[in-house]
Design an enzyme around this catalytic site. Sequence first.
Site, PDB file in Angstrom:
ATOM      1  N   ARG A  12     -47.760  25.482 -52.824  1.00  0.00           N
ATOM      2  CA  ARG A  12     -47.803  26.179 -51.543  1.00  0.00           C
ATOM      3  C   ARG A  12     -47.469  27.650 -51.754  1.00  0.00           C
ATOM      4  O   ARG A  12     -46.466  27.983 -52.381  1.00  0.00           O
ATOM      5  CB  ARG A  12     -46.796  25.566 -50.576  1.00  0.00           C
ATOM      6  CG  ARG A  12     -46.778  26.303 -49.259  1.00  0.00           C
ATOM      7  CD  ARG A  12     -45.881  25.655 -48.270  1.00  0.00           C
ATOM      8  NE  ARG A  12     -44.479  25.938 -48.549  1.00  0.00           N
ATOM      9  CZ  ARG A  12     -43.487  25.412 -47.849  1.00  0.00           C
ATOM     10  NH1 ARG A  12     -43.743  24.561 -46.884  1.00  0.00           N
ATOM     11  NH2 ARG A  12     -42.238  25.715 -48.136  1.00  0.00           N
ATOM     12  N   ARG A  72     -42.859  24.034 -53.492  1.00  0.00           N
ATOM     13  CA  ARG A  72     -42.482  25.189 -52.670  1.00  0.00           C
ATOM     14  C   ARG A  72     -42.209  26.338 -53.627  1.00  0.00           C
ATOM     15  O   ARG A  72     -41.405  26.196 -54.547  1.00  0.00           O
ATOM     16  CB  ARG A  72     -41.227  24.883 -51.863  1.00  0.00           C
ATOM     17  CG  ARG A  72     -41.417  23.830 -50.772  1.00  0.00           C
ATOM     18  CD  ARG A  72     -40.097  23.644 -50.032  1.00  0.00           C
ATOM     19  NE  ARG A  72     -40.234  22.904 -48.796  1.00  0.00           N
ATOM     20  CZ  ARG A  72     -39.906  21.608 -48.652  1.00  0.00           C
ATOM     21  NH1 ARG A  72     -39.445  20.933 -49.693  1.00  0.00           N
ATOM     22  NH2 ARG A  72     -40.021  21.015 -47.489  1.00  0.00           N
ATOM     23  N   ASP A 123     -42.234  21.016 -39.891  1.00  0.00           N
ATOM     24  CA  ASP A 123     -42.563  22.062 -38.926  1.00  0.00           C
ATOM     25  C   ASP A 123     -43.326  21.487 -37.736  1.00  0.00           C
ATOM     26  O   ASP A 123     -43.116  21.908 -36.599  1.00  0.00           O
ATOM     27  CB  ASP A 123     -43.405  23.161 -39.592  1.00  0.00           C
ATOM     28  CG  ASP A 123     -42.513  24.281 -40.103  1.00  0.00           C
ATOM     29  OD1 ASP A 123     -41.709  24.795 -39.315  1.00  0.00           O
ATOM     30  OD2 ASP A 123     -42.613  24.618 -41.303  1.00  0.00           O
ATOM     31  N   ARG A 168     -24.918 -19.759 -24.658  1.00  0.00           N
ATOM     32  CA  ARG A 168     -24.898 -18.732 -25.709  1.00  0.00           C
ATOM     33  C   ARG A 168     -26.106 -17.832 -25.606  1.00  0.00           C
ATOM     34  O   ARG A 168     -27.203 -18.298 -25.352  1.00  0.00           O
ATOM     35  CB  ARG A 168     -24.975 -19.380 -27.089  1.00  0.00           C
ATOM     36  CG  ARG A 168     -23.767 -20.132 -27.510  1.00  0.00           C
ATOM     37  CD  ARG A 168     -24.099 -20.898 -28.776  1.00  0.00           C
ATOM     38  NE  ARG A 168     -22.996 -21.723 -29.207  1.00  0.00           N
ATOM     39  CZ  ARG A 168     -22.053 -21.326 -30.047  1.00  0.00           C
ATOM     40  NH1 ARG A 168     -22.094 -20.122 -30.565  1.00  0.00           N
ATOM     41  NH2 ARG A 168     -21.077 -22.127 -30.378  1.00  0.00           N
ATOM     42  N   TYR A 214     -52.405  10.169 -49.297  1.00  0.00           N
ATOM     43  CA  TYR A 214     -51.129  10.095 -50.012  1.00  0.00           C
ATOM     44  C   TYR A 214     -49.967  10.549 -49.138  1.00  0.00           C
ATOM     45  O   TYR A 214     -50.163  11.206 -48.108  1.00  0.00           O
ATOM     46  CB  TYR A 214     -51.167  10.928 -51.298  1.00  0.00           C
ATOM     47  CG  TYR A 214     -51.213  12.421 -51.073  1.00  0.00           C
ATOM     48  CD1 TYR A 214     -50.045  13.161 -50.930  1.00  0.00           C
ATOM     49  CD2 TYR A 214     -52.432  13.103 -51.001  1.00  0.00           C
ATOM     50  CE1 TYR A 214     -50.080  14.528 -50.710  1.00  0.00           C
ATOM     51  CE2 TYR A 214     -52.475  14.474 -50.796  1.00  0.00           C
ATOM     52  CZ  TYR A 214     -51.301  15.176 -50.640  1.00  0.00           C
ATOM     53  OH  TYR A 214     -51.325  16.521 -50.419  1.00  0.00           O
TER      54      TYR A 214
HETATM   55  C1  PEP Z   1     -43.024  20.946 -43.403  1.00  0.00           C
HETATM   56  O1  PEP Z   1     -42.951  21.814 -42.551  1.00  0.00           O
HETATM   57  O2  PEP Z   1     -43.139  19.736 -43.173  1.00  0.00           O
HETATM   58  C2  PEP Z   1     -42.921  21.313 -44.820  1.00  0.00           C
HETATM   59  C3  PEP Z   1     -43.084  20.414 -45.765  1.00  0.00           C
HETATM   60  O3  PEP Z   1     -42.602  22.602 -45.096  1.00  0.00           O
HETATM   61  P1  PEP Z   1     -41.127  23.179 -45.029  1.00  0.00           P
HETATM   62  O4  PEP Z   1     -40.207  22.023 -44.817  1.00  0.00           O
HETATM   63  O5  PEP Z   1     -40.910  23.854 -46.311  1.00  0.00           O
HETATM   64  O6  PEP Z   1     -41.233  24.094 -43.878  1.00  0.00           O
HETATM   65 MG    MG Z   2     -43.209  23.870 -43.088  1.00  0.00          MG
END
Ligand code: PEP
Ligand code: MG
Length: 889
Positions: A621, A566, A777, A91, A860
């Site tokens: 942001r 955002r 990003d 097995r 964080y």
């Molecule tokens: C990122 O780029 O991780 C981010 C939090 O910004 P967004 O997703 O709005 O581009």
């Molecule tokens: Mg981004």
Amino acid sequence: MVTYVYDFSEGGKDQKDLLGGKGANLAEMTNLGLPVPPGFTITTEACRQFLRTDDTPPELTEQVTKHLDLLESTMGKRLGAADDPLLVSVRSGAAASMPGMMETVLNVGLNDQSVRGLAAQADDPRFAWDSYRRLLSMFGRTVLGVEGFEEVLQEIAAGRPDTALEAADWQQVVDAFQQLIREATGRDFPQDPREQLDLAVRAVFESWNTDRATLYRRQERIPDDLGTAVNVCSMVFGNLGADSGTGVAFTRDPASGASGIYGDYLQNAQGEDVVAGTRNTVPLAELERIDKTSYDELVSIMSRLESHYRDLCDIEFTIERGTLWMLQTRVGKRTPGAAFRIASQLVDEGLIDLDEAVRRVKGEQLAQLMFPQFAPGTDLRLLAVGMSASPGAAVGAAAFTSEEAMARAEAGEDVILVRRETTPDDLHGMVAARGILTARGGKTSHAAVVARGMGRTCVCGADALDVDVRAGLFRTADGTVVTEGDVISIDGSTGEVFLGAVPVEHSPVMRYLEGEDARDELVDAVARLVDHADSTRRLRVRANADNAEDAARARRFGAEGIGLCRTEHMFLGERRELVESLILADTTEARQSALAALLPLQRADFEAIFAAMDGCPVTIRLLDPPLHEFLPGLTELSMRVAVADAAGKAARRDVKMLEAVKRMHEQNPMLGLRGVRLGIAIPGLFTMQARAIFEAAAAHTSAGGDPRPEIMVPLVAAVQELELVKDDIQKVAEAVQRETGAPLDFKVGTMIELPRAALTADAIAEVAEFFSFGTNDLTQMTWGFSRDDVEASFFPLYLDKGVFGTSPFESLDRQGVGALVRTATEKGLAARPGLHLGVCGEHGGDPDSVHFFHELGLDYVSCSPFRIPVARLEAGRAALMDPAISGPT
Ligand code: PEP
Ligand code: MG
């Protein structure tokens, strides 16, 4: 010399990596003095050697010989001896459980002579020939790659059930199987028992790389290079008559966590019959009636195992003519709810402490408990009740084959895969489906085990359903017919199957998180463990929230601030027109008046958010997306202007807008005029936002509140960009302070979401008071993957080809993107000791990524409100698993 073979008496449960899970636990049980049939384990290292060189290591043969000799002398029988053969099972057993994924060959050692010896010894020729045909088909399929045994058997059986076949019938089946092997492979079934053994071992090694095993590993994130161990175990037989049988058992209910004895038993059967779910089993409790001595012994072993492993154990056992044998045990899989309940129960029973309890539950399990459930009290048409194999509520179109399930899912449909029973070949369909429904098999059938592992809702063993896969339909007891594509709903927590789409509602855990008084045993367990995680975690948890409502929910879920607000969502709806005016402004006055109109609206947004997050940091942001996202699309606008033009009444504003849209069109908007670039290119935009933030903060302070704004500049690549913007923000702050007289306490920082920013983080940290890693990003820019396009286009192919096991947008790519995060962290802290560091990409709520951010020492993580409980739990687990904090675990 490397040791490749260990006797069961030589290992222990902590040697999973070397002996595989099954081997390590067989060794543990042997050493506990439990009745385990003697045997030995060939290590995963031997398998790895085999996979590397395509051959077994040279020392292996000799080591197997030595251990086989030992086994033969222990058993007083020789492998495959003509008069009284020792038979063994071969097995697979990897370090991580891969149920049904790899191969097993039973009854190795039988040949044309020893089958007669076995018949004489057992005084049961029918049993001997039945055992031989099982070896032939398993060996034929697994080792020699021959198919078609089932068809041959069906032809000979001519409609009779297995139990009606006599010794002579099985002998005929054996002849036919041997003939099939001869025709398919051009050689005879090997009669030499040792050759059988060696070939079976090789086949188990090879089974590590079958398609279905590879897919399963990818799904479960099991590394590909671990290899499997092979367990060679003396055979015991559950198919020697009514005083024999085989079963599986759990020390607690793996679906609910309730303590007790759970399992299935099948009289006069061999192991695979239970797992395959092809014959209906009886509940384990029935064994007490059938064979009380064995039952009592089993119950006492189970309780011994549970206190020894300090966890729910699952067990496979066989009774051979009244003697109980333990064939396998392991810490059992369980549903998410059971995981929390059991961990908490074990704390109460004094078997584990709270730290250990938190280590034993996972964020993903908590996420599942937050899933909606079926609303009670709806007028439901119950079709059948099966077993609650894996929880959740799933609604979808019935699909009767894996292919159909995949095709419908690909076309965007929710699907329930309906099968008589599943086999490992159904894996693709199970992955594609929302839920799985089977008519046969118990809680330990393939469907149940795999579905639980994948977190798919599953109802199994709904035996009132007559499933006809060929016709693409099932019939219920009252004659209702459900055909391919009909929508059904299954409840994996109750086992119920309904016709049509049943409405769903919040789960008790969700209601508790939302602040309702919805305590029950499960909710109490969740609350207890998440609270303990809170008391141990080092990472703070914030929310990505853009409005007061989300901010308030995030706080209820335990967020300690906002890590990403955002602002682009604040520019949509009715305000779009103001943004259009801003974009179309061709004089300073026009621009200023558009901005002035936006200012009070933005200020009100921020005031509401500060109120919801009073006393907590709020990272706002500044505007990030390219501005043309706020304008109508080129095609739509061109049409509008052309039509109006033809009628001689094109609006001036539309014509101007069309010009602007054309002017601002970008081939690669993600790499274009966005983020800080926008702030620099459009004078007054960022300062208007900064003013709105400061005025809102001043107003909140005057009202007795405690606003903690952190202004975050997106998409910075060079420190100079940040300097320009920060200077402007400072000036606005001074002005607002002068105007309002309210003291302003704020920070200005940046997102790190471009590789250049990460690589020059030391320079950027001279100006930035905090970093927040925009890992969305950063992943896009590091891999060069357009995040809007790739997941739907070639990612399935990449996942299939194993370029990565999970999308790097889902779980942080530690080697690549992670290296940039690490570099930026180190450089940033070197330049500015005490620099505050967070993450606000989607990865902030992903369990594995949370552990990585903990290891890096970030301050964080920030994630969507619904992921906050998951992040809290995982941050606690990360701390508890960190040897630097809690000592080795
Ligand atoms: C990122 O780029 O991780 C981010 C939090 O910004 P967004 O997703 O709005 O581009
Ligand atoms: Mg981004």
